[in-house]
Structure formats: C-alpha cells, structure tokens
Design a protein around this motif. Sequence first.
Motif, mmCIF file in Angstrom:
data_model
loop_
_atom_site.group_PDB
_atom_site.id
_atom_site.type_symbol
_atom_site.label_atom_id
_atom_site.label_comp_id
_atom_site.label_asym_id
_atom_site.label_seq_id
_atom_site.Cartn_x
_atom_site.Cartn_y
_atom_site.Cartn_z
ATOM 1 N N ALA A 40 16.887 79.839 68.434
ATOM 2 C CA ALA A 40 16.089 80.883 67.436
ATOM 3 C C ALA A 40 17.018 82.131 67.479
ATOM 4 C CB ALA A 40 14.813 81.143 68.237
ATOM 5 N N ILE A 41 17.619 82.613 68.362
ATOM 6 C CA ILE A 41 18.492 83.632 68.235
ATOM 7 C C ILE A 41 19.582 83.415 67.317
ATOM 8 C CG2 ILE A 41 20.181 85.184 69.376
ATOM 9 C CD1 ILE A 41 18.610 85.107 71.985
ATOM 10 N N VAL A 42 20.412 82.235 67.426
ATOM 11 C CA VAL A 42 21.608 81.896 66.560
ATOM 12 C C VAL A 42 20.979 81.590 65.058
ATOM 13 C CG1 VAL A 42 23.500 79.945 66.217
ATOM 14 C CG2 VAL A 42 22.805 80.814 68.501
ATOM 15 N N ARG A 43 20.041 81.069 65.033
ATOM 16 C CA ARG A 43 19.439 80.749 63.687
ATOM 17 C C ARG A 43 18.947 82.093 63.031
ATOM 18 N NH1 ARG A 43 16.296 76.907 64.935
ATOM 19 N NH2 ARG A 43 17.332 75.205 63.987
ATOM 20 N N ASP A 44 18.258 82.858 63.692
ATOM 21 C CA ASP A 44 17.486 83.997 62.844
ATOM 22 C C ASP A 44 17.974 85.403 63.090
ATOM 23 O OD1 ASP A 44 15.887 82.142 61.726
ATOM 24 O OD2 ASP A 44 14.484 82.082 63.686
ATOM 25 N N TYR A 45 18.813 85.671 64.392
ATOM 26 C CA TYR A 45 18.990 87.178 64.672
ATOM 27 C C TYR A 45 20.512 87.384 64.878
ATOM 28 C CZ TYR A 45 14.094 86.940 65.653
ATOM 29 O OH TYR A 45 12.772 86.646 65.653
ATOM 30 N N LEU A 46 21.523 86.497 65.060
ATOM 31 C CA LEU A 46 22.793 86.792 65.201
ATOM 32 C C LEU A 46 23.193 87.194 63.546
ATOM 33 C CD1 LEU A 46 24.658 84.475 67.541
ATOM 34 C CD2 LEU A 46 23.972 86.721 67.845
ATOM 35 N N GLY A 59 34.322 75.390 65.952
ATOM 36 C CA GLY A 59 34.782 74.441 65.236
ATOM 37 C C GLY A 59 33.448 73.618 64.353
ATOM 38 N N LEU A 60 32.504 74.485 64.759
ATOM 39 C CA LEU A 60 31.098 73.916 64.057
ATOM 40 C C LEU A 60 30.603 74.811 63.329
ATOM 41 C CD1 LEU A 60 29.447 72.766 67.700
ATOM 42 C CD2 LEU A 60 30.555 71.249 66.047
ATOM 43 N N SER A 61 29.183 74.447 62.605
ATOM 44 C CA SER A 61 28.670 75.070 61.468
ATOM 45 C C SER A 61 27.214 74.687 61.473
ATOM 46 C CB SER A 61 29.375 75.323 60.372
ATOM 47 O OG SER A 61 29.641 73.955 59.630
ATOM 48 N N GLY A 62 26.602 75.328 60.793
ATOM 49 C CA GLY A 62 25.061 74.895 60.345
ATOM 50 C C GLY A 62 24.438 74.286 61.595
ATOM 51 N N GLU A 63 23.422 73.346 61.407
ATOM 52 C CA GLU A 63 22.722 72.871 62.613
ATOM 53 C C GLU A 63 23.442 72.483 63.596
ATOM 54 O OE1 GLU A 63 19.142 72.811 62.785
ATOM 55 O OE2 GLU A 63 19.335 74.138 61.384
ATOM 56 N N SER A 64 24.534 71.957 63.485
ATOM 57 C CA SER A 64 25.471 71.441 64.366
ATOM 58 C C SER A 64 25.773 72.662 65.495
ATOM 59 C CB SER A 64 26.707 70.818 64.073
ATOM 60 O OG SER A 64 26.381 69.627 63.611
ATOM 61 N N CYS A 68 24.234 72.984 69.028
ATOM 62 C CA CYS A 68 25.245 73.060 70.432
ATOM 63 C C CYS A 68 24.905 74.278 71.143
ATOM 64 C CB CYS A 68 26.693 73.261 69.773
ATOM 65 S SG CYS A 68 28.143 73.257 70.895
ATOM 66 N N CYS A 69 24.672 75.513 70.497
ATOM 67 C CA CYS A 69 24.764 76.744 71.299
ATOM 68 C C CYS A 69 23.452 76.417 72.138
ATOM 69 C CB CYS A 69 24.779 77.776 70.370
ATOM 70 S SG CYS A 69 26.251 78.190 69.752
ATOM 71 N N GLY A 70 22.331 76.141 71.552
ATOM 72 C CA GLY A 70 20.955 75.803 72.410
ATOM 73 C C GLY A 70 21.319 74.996 73.463
ATOM 74 N N THR A 203 23.483 65.401 68.723
ATOM 75 C CA THR A 203 24.441 64.133 68.868
ATOM 76 C C THR A 203 26.100 64.518 69.160
ATOM 77 O OG1 THR A 203 25.068 64.491 66.482
ATOM 78 C CG2 THR A 203 23.034 63.331 66.990
ATOM 79 N N THR A 204 26.905 63.345 69.181
ATOM 80 C CA THR A 204 28.278 63.650 69.442
ATOM 81 C C THR A 204 28.681 64.517 68.385
ATOM 82 O OG1 THR A 204 28.527 61.433 70.350
ATOM 83 C CG2 THR A 204 30.648 62.570 69.778
ATOM 84 N N GLU A 205 28.546 64.402 67.201
ATOM 85 C CA GLU A 205 29.112 65.447 65.941
ATOM 86 C C GLU A 205 28.620 66.731 66.200
ATOM 87 O OE1 GLU A 205 27.451 62.500 65.547
ATOM 88 O OE2 GLU A 205 29.154 61.548 65.209
ATOM 89 N N ASP A 206 27.791 67.051 67.144
ATOM 90 C CA ASP A 206 27.250 68.545 67.436
ATOM 91 C C ASP A 206 28.058 69.038 68.758
ATOM 92 O OD1 ASP A 206 25.491 68.077 65.337
ATOM 93 O OD2 ASP A 206 23.951 67.273 66.962
ATOM 94 N N LEU A 207 29.017 68.428 69.306
ATOM 95 C CA LEU A 207 29.723 68.844 70.219
ATOM 96 C C LEU A 207 31.021 69.445 69.581
ATOM 97 C CD1 LEU A 207 28.924 66.189 73.012
ATOM 98 C CD2 LEU A 207 28.266 68.406 73.098
ATOM 99 N N PRO A 208 31.586 70.486 70.356
ATOM 100 C CA PRO A 208 32.838 71.311 69.995
ATOM 101 C C PRO A 208 33.969 70.488 70.500
ATOM 102 C CG PRO A 208 32.084 72.414 71.686
ATOM 103 C CD PRO A 208 30.986 71.467 71.473
#
Length: 903
Positions: A40-46, A59-64, A68-70, A203-208
């Motif tokens: 929620a912090i990454v999506r709405d507050y940062l 090296g990630l963006s968007g939902e990934s 990943c952060c969550g 998923t694996t694609e969501d890992l840095p």
Amino acid sequence: MSNQQERFWAKTGETNFQENVPYYHPVICHLADTAAVAMAIVRDYLSPLAITTLEAGLGLSGESLIKCCGFLAGCHDLGKVSPVFQFQRGDLGKALIGSEIYDGWLRLSKERRAVKAPHGTITAATLPDFLIEVGLGQQLTKKLSKRLARRLAAIVGGHHGFFPSDQEINSLDTAQSGADERSVWRKFSRVIFEQLRDFVGLTTEDLPNQCGNGAAMLLAGLTTVSDWIASNADFFPYADSKPFNEYSPNLAKQAKTALTAMGWAQVVQGKTLTFAELFPEIKNSLRPLQEAAIQLSENLQPPCLILMEASMGEGKTEAALYLADYLQHGCTAGGFYLGLPTQATSNAMWLRVKNFLRQRYPENVVNLTLSHSAAALKTDYLDSVCRLDQVYDNEGKVAASEWHTARKRTLLSPYGVGTIDQGLMGVVRSRHQFVRLFGLAGKVVILDEIHAYDLYTSTLLERFLEWLALLGSPVIALSATLPKDIRSRLLKAYAKGCGYAEPILVDGNYPRITTLTKTGVNVLPFVASEHVRRSLKLKWVTDEAWPLALKAALVKGGCAAVICSTVNRAQEVYQQLQDYFAEDEMGLFHGRFLYKDRERIEGECLEKFGKTGVRPYRYVLVATQVVEQSLDIDFDVMITDLAPIDLLLQRSGRLHRHHRLRPVDLEEPTLWIIEPTFEDQRKVNFGASRYIYERHILLRSWLTLRNKNTILLPEETDKLLEEVYDIHSEIPEGMEQIYAEDWQTSLVNCQQEMDKQATIAREVQLPPAREESTPDKFTRDKEGDDESAIAAVTRLGKPSVTTIFLQQTQGDLILPISRESVRLENKPDLPQIRELLAHSTRISSGGLVPGLLALERPNTWTSALLRSCRYIVLDSQGVTQVGDWEVSLDEKLGVVIKQISKE
C-alpha cells in the motif's frame, strides 16, 4: 504440516488464554500484514521520485515492483520460525508446537539455550536459499545470485535497526536457530515462505536481479516502517487459530485503513502556482533573488542541487519554499523537509512553514511535524498534534498526526521542519539510519544557514548530499556566505551521488544562485535588493571602554545587541552593564537557561525586536550566538566579540534589518567589534573567542578587518571570505613578523585539526552512496539514536548532558520554576516528562560533564525522552555542588557554573 505451521506465534498477549489455548498472532499472518502495508505504501504513498529510485535500484517497475517490495518486507520475521524465538516463552511454544519438539529444545544445554540469536539474523541466514529456490537471480551467475540473495536477506533482517554481518549470520548456533537446511524448522519456514509468496501473487518475473544502495535504503526503511504499522493490534487484531485463508482476504483494505488513520496521505501534485499566488502579501514587491528563483525554475528537473547565497533579508526562505512547491507539483517531489542549525531557529521556522502550508492548502489536512529533541516541549506545536481518531475530522488543518510525532518517525511526514541533525543521522552508522533516509527519499530537502557548521559537520553534510542525490531528493541549500571551497565540495558531493561527472564550479558575482543538474553547473548572479545594500561601519572598541561608550550612544534611546562568544562571558558582561543601565533596560539570552525560561525569552526578543514588535525606548540585549541565526530581529547598534568573518557578517544582518526610523546618531548601521588584547611581543589574545573558534581563522579575520572602518555589502562579501578562508593563499607581503609567525603556526594547527575532524567524520559516516558495500557497513552494532547520540555524532563539540533541575524544599522535591511537586519513585507520564524537560538545559562545561554523567538516573525514567538525562537537586537558595563545581540557578543569569577554588 499445513495446519501445524500456522501455530507458530509472531506476537502474543501476556496472559490471555482462551480455552487453555494461548491468544496469539501467527507468523504467517504478521508477515502478510506487513506485506500488505508495504504494498500500500509503494502503490499509494511513495513519491514518484522515490519510486524512480526503487525502479532503478531493483530493475523492476509497476506491479512487479509493488509485489517484490511487499514480499521482501513480509519476509522480515521469517526468523521467528525458530526454536530460540518460539520457546523464549516455553508455555506458549509448547502449547502451540507440541511437546515433542519442545522436549528436543530442552535437551540443549541451558547455556546454549540462553545465547541470544536475534530473529532478524535468523531471517538473514534462512531466507537466501528460499529466494534462490523461487528463481531469484536466474539471469545472474550462481555466485552473483547468492550474493544478491544474502544482500536482500540482510536488508529485511535488519528491521530492528542493525543489519547483521556475515560473521553474525555464520556464527549462529543451528540447533538454536533452526537454520540447518536439514532441520525440521527449515521445513516449517519454507512452507510459511511459500504461503507468503502465494498471498502476494509473486512470480519469478517479480524478483530483482540487482539491488543498488538507494534501493537498499528504501527497502530497509519500507520494511521497518511497514512492520511498525502492521504490529498495531488495533488495525491488525490477533488472528489466533483462524485459518490463514480466512484471515487474509481483507488485508489490503485493512492496510489502507491503518495508513489513513495514522495520518498517511498522498502528497498533492500537478498544480503549480506562481510566486504571487503562493505569497500574495509580497506579490508587488518581489526581491531580485525571488525573481531569479522564478527564472531558474522554468528549466529545473530533479535530481538537482540549488545553492542560494544572499544577504539576510533577501527573502531566501520564500524563494526556497517557492522552488520546493514547484518541484513537488511540477516535478513529482514528495513534500519537503526544512533543516536548520538549532532548535530555536527550527521553532521559528516551523511557525512560518505552518502558515505557508495553511495558505497553500486551505481545503486539505496537511501533516507537518517538528523534528528535534525538544519538540515535545513546544506548546503551539503540541496543540497542532492530532490524535489518530482526529486526523481527518477537520478539513483545512495543518497538523502533525500523532503517529508521525514519535521519535524516528518525524521524517516520514510529508512536510517537516527541524534541526539538520535529524537528517544527518541518516548518513551516520547508527540504529535505523535507513528509516531517516527512507523518510527523505524523493522529498525536497531545504538546508538553511549551512555556513554555520564546522568541518566535521560539513563532512557529514557532504555525504548527506551524496545520499540524497542517489535517493532522488532535490536539495536547496541557503546561506548568507559560503567560501568558494565549500561551494565546490557541496557540488561535487551531490554530483557524485547522481553519478554525474565531477562538476566545474563556474564563477559568478555574489549574490548568486548556483544550480547543478544533469546538464552541469549554472550560476545565476542577481542584483542585491536596495535595502540590503549597505555601507557597514566598523568601530573597533576596547573591552574596558565600550560599556561607557554604549551608554553615551543610547542616551537618546535605541536598541543594542551585545554578542558574546561564551555563556560565561555573556553572564559576566550582563552583570558589568548593570552599572550603566537600569534593570528594565537590559536582558540576557543564551543557551544555558532552562528550556521553560529560554522559550519565554525567545518570545520576548521577537516581541521587542521583531518586525512588528513594540520596541523599548532603550534596551540592551546581551546574548550568545543564539541570536545570529534565523530569528527575524533587528537592532540599532551591535557590539560583538571577534568571530570568524562570515559570522560577523551574519550578525551584522541583525543591524538595521527592518525599515524603521532610527534614534539620533544611530542612523547608520555600525558594528562595534571588541579588539583583541596583546600579550608579550604583540601576540594576539582573542579572549573567550579562542575557546570557540579556530585560532587561524580568528587571526585572519582580524588581520583582514583591522584597518577597515567601512565594508561595502554585498560587493565585498566574496573578497572578504576568500581572504580568510582560502587556506592555500600566501602570507600577505609586508605583514609584521609576529603575525606572520602566528599565521604559519596556527595554519599548521588548523590543518591538523581539519584532518582530525575529517577523519572522525569518516569513521562514523556511511560509505559513499555509489560504493559497493555490504549492508552491515551502514549500521553499527549497539549504537542507539537517542538525542545524546544524535548530538554526539552530528556535531564535534564538547561532550554535553541534558540536566534536569529540581529543588529541595522542607516538604517536597519540586520543579524550581513551576513549583510542582516531583516524586522520583513514580514513573512519569508524558505531561510530567514534558514538565521535567522544561526544567532542563544542556550543559557542556568540560570539567562538570563527567560529574553529571556519573550521577544515577531514577529507574522510573524509562522513556526515551529521559533516558540520557541526569538531574541535580538545588538547595533552598538555588545552589548545589557536583564534584568541584558549584551550580546555581539564577532568575536573571540562568544556570551559573563556577569551579570551587581549592585552597
């Protein structure tokens, strides 16, 4: 196993049992709570600038990026699935996990079971293999993927403030920690890890495939902050034995509810206002500096550094707030933090910023915090604090949410004012330093009065700029005067953090605004305002003669300031002047009054000498350096001890600062400088100033000014500064031999002191922002960050201790000003703590400090606000003795310290 794994506890009530089963919160539930908050912090507050730093670092963006952060934040407490944690409460662990596994734990020796194994360190030990198993680093070599896994595990494992080192991880007792890959505990951990992965939808694609230093700081701060929020049982009630699939569906909603209730809000962006709209009261009288700020904003893009150098009274604060607002609304910065040198200057600025934000956002609730150790004592700030249940009850309010006012959390507020030390702790290897950097990431950081620091603090400031640049935070630095060398070093530090080529400082006349962006360095000179252009008269006076001369100068009225280098000298001068002026014509202001008196005196100064104050007919304020920074006060004449040239110019800014009719014979701004005395063979004696300032700088300041009776400002500012601060310049031709020898000797000592200060700073500061470092290099074990630690590591001054003053009467122990009774055997509540601190001052007198530190603290003083304090008890006359020192409290003089003579 799927049912058994849910019976590992992460949190529990002390004695609550329901049907003989402990009331607890399962590990998987707390991990998911934390993950939900982090997402929620990454999506709405940062802020978008902070998101950009995370994207670049991971090296990630968007939902990934969000997932990943969550997920990584959620993994922070995986180490709680270990015998050393689960069985620290044997009754609870045995009831939840079963007697067979508990009996195995008991077979370990008592000594092994007693050894500490922090669960964060266990997380750092067990998590890497799990990350590799789910696909971390598939595009990397096996060696690099393992290194990345260990780095990420240490980052989230450090959520209690210290990143574990490889040595700490490798030295874990596997029987204690369950970290052995063949252990049954490892199987339990893996199942919970997989549950968290599925909850997040990772998923694996969501890992840095990488984790740069900027992302590491943000991920560490995000993990800790999310853990703090997720640990609030009011928003995340204990699940007890509820199956996880029944507990988890509403967690995203719960996280958002918790953040909203705690005062988290998205920073408004996208609507820039003109300078005139932001400051309608001055829209028809813009200063040249403010016009220059408007001009440069048109091509401004973060990350960027803006150095604003101009005389006092040019409107630097308004220009900085305009640029911060532009960077927020036009360039997606996430609010701002304004850092100042002292608590007093922070208090005054907080009120100005509060009024600015109230006018800027009349329809919004705006979260503004005050960040320094005495913020809890500032009444008007406390009145602005909203309880959690009130945060959104009142529209159009500038306030501090209760959650954000706690120690370590103030920098998480979208807007803040405080001391620069609070920010500098982010680049000092101390507990939870990453929370401070996380709070400032992507925000505009405004640093005021940056000329006020010694080399030690300036060295930390450079590293601070470096890290702010890496974190995408624009910086606006304000100063009346900056030597060329300091300007160059600040630009190089910020450029280094950005990854830019080393910048070349462009010459430009003073006053000026220097900007650093990805296109390079640009200097924008501007014409000084007419009201700050002045011919400053210098009058050299002797210490014996000036009091009588001042009495004559004020015979027809006028307000004078006498600035002394030390508190002891200020107290002595105040007493001497009693022979020349009436009691109601004099005042004393220094940093050794009790806080309650100091705040009152500060207010009285603003009432008497402020822009709209009611000026006395005749008045002399004796003060220390507390009046030379940020306080908007004005005097008709000023007398000062000799000080470095930049501070003398700074002080002169309080001379004729406001436009008003002056008394007869005081129409011209005149700075009286007290001459040094001379020892045998004409060696210069700088008196009390020699205890505060570097001798070489004092000598060069005196030599530069001794034959002058007028300075043209601002035209001569640069030349004067370079004459004093260009360490590499040659000794001027024709200088008397005694002064040339003093110059050379003091220069060697000065350079040695500078090297010493820089070395000490390097020992405590973070590694360079772009240098490859293991996480444990960012924190230092066993170092706290209470206010004593902050003062000790961000300023290289004398050791000091906050001392609370009590007084013994015939009946009770009382507070000497309020006369309230104090019972040391009772644990004080927050109002009582505030009252105790209101009767405190910070004492740095060298011989007295060891005696104060040796005093015992009451065991009831467990609050972080009191933890580093000591107390003394005055007798009925207001006097006490500590070792060889007499300490007294005087209504007029403040705290008086005298060494007891030994005869």
